[in-house]
Design an enzyme around this catalytic site. Sequence first.
Site, PDB file in Angstrom:
ATOM      1  N   ASP A 215       2.833   0.994  -2.610  1.00 24.82           N
ATOM      2  CA  ASP A 215       3.288  -0.294  -2.206  1.00 24.82           C
ATOM      3  C   ASP A 215       2.104  -1.415  -1.884  1.00 24.82           C
ATOM      4  OD1 ASP A 215       2.167  -0.148   0.380  1.00 24.82           O
ATOM      5  OD2 ASP A 215       3.997   1.333   0.957  1.00 24.82           O
ATOM      6  N   SER A 216       2.587  -2.534  -1.677  1.00 24.67           N
ATOM      7  CA  SER A 216       1.761  -3.617  -1.657  1.00 24.67           C
ATOM      8  C   SER A 216       0.741  -3.388  -0.424  1.00 24.67           C
ATOM      9  CB  SER A 216       2.287  -5.122  -1.552  1.00 24.67           C
ATOM     10  OG  SER A 216       3.024  -5.060  -0.151  1.00 24.67           O
ATOM     11  N   ALA A 217       0.975  -3.018   0.452  1.00 23.56           N
ATOM     12  CA  ALA A 217      -0.039  -2.727   1.682  1.00 23.56           C
ATOM     13  C   ALA A 217      -1.028  -1.606   1.289  1.00 23.56           C
ATOM     14  CB  ALA A 217       0.770  -2.290   2.948  1.00 23.56           C
TER      15      ALA A 217
ATOM     16  N   ALA B 196      -3.385  -2.895  -1.321  1.00 22.15           N
ATOM     17  CA  ALA B 196      -4.196  -3.956  -0.684  1.00 22.15           C
ATOM     18  C   ALA B 196      -5.373  -3.092   0.003  1.00 22.15           C
ATOM     19  CB  ALA B 196      -3.578  -4.716   0.056  1.00 22.15           C
TER      20      ALA B 196
END
Length: 113
Positions: free
Chosen positions: A53-55, A58
Amino acid sequence: EFDPRDYESEGGMMILWDDVKGGKYPWDENYYLPEEERDPDFDIRFKARHATDSASTAGSYATGVKTFTGAFGVDIYEQPVRTIVEKAKMCGKSAGTITSVPMLHAMKAAGVA
Protein backbone atom coordinates in the site's frame (compact mmCIF):
# COMPACT_ATOMS: atom_id res chain seq x y z
CA GLU A 1 -18.13 -4.64 5.02
CA PHE A 2 -14.48 -4.58 3.97
CA ASP A 3 -12.35 -7.45 5.19
CA PRO A 4 -8.79 -7.55 3.80
CA ARG A 5 -8.46 -11.22 4.69
CA ASP A 6 -10.99 -12.59 2.22
CA TYR A 7 -9.93 -11.82 -1.36
CA GLU A 8 -9.47 -15.01 -3.37
CA SER A 9 -10.53 -17.84 -1.11
CA GLU A 10 -13.57 -16.03 0.31
CA GLY A 11 -14.39 -13.54 -2.47
CA GLY A 12 -13.30 -10.37 -0.64
CA MET A 13 -12.07 -6.98 -1.80
CA MET A 14 -8.30 -6.89 -1.27
CA ILE A 15 -6.70 -7.03 -4.69
CA LEU A 16 -3.98 -9.65 -5.20
CA TRP A 17 -4.18 -11.13 -1.69
CA ASP A 18 -4.84 -14.82 -1.14
CA ASP A 19 -5.22 -15.76 2.52
CA VAL A 20 -4.40 -19.41 1.80
CA LYS A 21 -1.13 -18.72 -0.04
CA GLY A 22 -0.06 -15.78 2.14
CA GLY A 23 -1.82 -16.42 5.42
CA LYS A 24 -4.72 -14.55 6.97
CA TYR A 25 -2.30 -12.30 8.89
CA PRO A 26 1.34 -11.18 8.44
CA TRP A 27 2.16 -13.31 11.50
CA ASP A 28 0.38 -16.43 10.22
CA GLU A 29 1.69 -19.52 12.01
CA ASN A 30 2.73 -21.10 8.69
CA TYR A 31 5.62 -18.58 8.45
CA TYR A 32 7.14 -20.10 11.60
CA LEU A 33 6.51 -23.79 10.99
CA PRO A 34 9.05 -26.16 9.42
CA GLU A 35 8.27 -26.73 5.73
CA GLU A 36 6.92 -30.24 6.30
CA GLU A 37 4.38 -28.95 8.85
CA ARG A 38 3.03 -25.99 6.80
CA ASP A 39 -0.28 -26.02 4.96
CA PRO A 40 0.58 -27.53 1.53
CA ASP A 41 -1.13 -24.59 -0.26
CA PHE A 42 0.80 -21.99 1.77
CA ASP A 43 3.52 -20.09 -0.12
CA ILE A 44 6.15 -18.70 2.28
CA ARG A 45 7.35 -16.22 -0.39
CA PHE A 46 3.86 -14.88 -1.19
CA LYS A 47 4.14 -11.96 1.27
CA ALA A 48 7.50 -10.92 -0.19
CA ARG A 49 6.02 -10.78 -3.71
CA HIS A 50 2.80 -8.99 -2.74
CA ALA A 51 2.32 -5.36 -3.83
CA THR A 52 2.30 -2.89 -0.94
CA ASP A 53 0.00 0.00 0.00
CA SER A 54 1.06 3.68 -0.16
CA ALA A 55 2.34 3.88 3.42
CA SER A 56 4.36 0.68 3.01
CA THR A 57 5.74 1.93 -0.30
CA ALA A 58 6.66 5.27 1.23
CA GLY A 59 8.35 3.46 4.10
CA SER A 60 10.37 1.40 1.64
CA TYR A 61 11.37 4.59 -0.13
CA ALA A 62 12.43 6.21 3.17
CA THR A 63 14.40 3.17 4.34
CA GLY A 64 15.60 1.59 1.12
CA VAL A 65 14.21 -1.76 2.34
CA LYS A 66 11.31 -3.77 0.88
CA THR A 67 8.34 -4.37 3.18
CA PHE A 68 4.77 -5.70 2.81
CA THR A 69 1.22 -4.35 2.89
CA GLY A 70 0.14 -3.01 6.24
CA ALA A 71 3.68 -2.73 7.54
CA PHE A 72 5.88 0.28 8.20
CA GLY A 73 9.42 0.41 9.53
CA VAL A 74 10.03 -3.32 9.15
CA ASP A 75 11.42 -5.54 6.40
CA ILE A 76 9.60 -8.54 4.88
CA TYR A 77 10.77 -10.64 7.83
CA GLU A 78 9.23 -8.07 10.24
CA GLN A 79 12.62 -6.91 11.49
CA PRO A 80 12.87 -3.17 12.34
CA VAL A 81 14.60 -0.86 9.84
CA ARG A 82 15.52 2.83 10.14
CA THR A 83 14.65 5.67 7.78
CA ILE A 84 17.32 7.89 6.26
CA VAL A 85 16.14 10.66 8.63
CA GLU A 86 16.69 8.42 11.65
CA LYS A 87 20.13 7.45 10.37
CA ALA A 88 21.07 11.10 9.83
CA LYS A 89 19.95 12.02 13.35
CA MET A 90 21.98 9.11 14.79
CA CYS A 91 25.02 10.70 13.11
CA GLY A 92 24.30 14.03 14.77
CA LYS A 93 22.91 15.62 11.61
CA SER A 94 19.78 17.71 11.26
CA ALA A 95 17.07 16.03 9.28
CA GLY A 96 13.52 16.64 8.17
CA THR A 97 11.26 16.95 5.18
CA ILE A 98 9.89 19.82 3.09
CA THR A 99 6.48 19.53 1.51
CA SER A 100 3.75 21.53 -0.16
CA VAL A 101 1.03 19.04 0.88
CA PRO A 102 -0.15 17.96 4.36
CA MET A 103 2.35 15.96 6.40
CA LEU A 104 -0.24 13.21 6.77
CA HIS A 105 0.34 12.13 3.16
CA ALA A 106 2.26 8.88 3.19
CA MET A 107 5.42 9.98 1.41
CA LYS A 108 6.16 12.95 3.66
CA ALA A 109 5.13 11.23 6.87
CA ALA A 110 7.34 8.24 6.06
CA GLY A 111 10.42 10.41 5.98
CA VAL A 112 10.02 11.48 9.58
CA ALA A 113 7.99 8.67 11.15
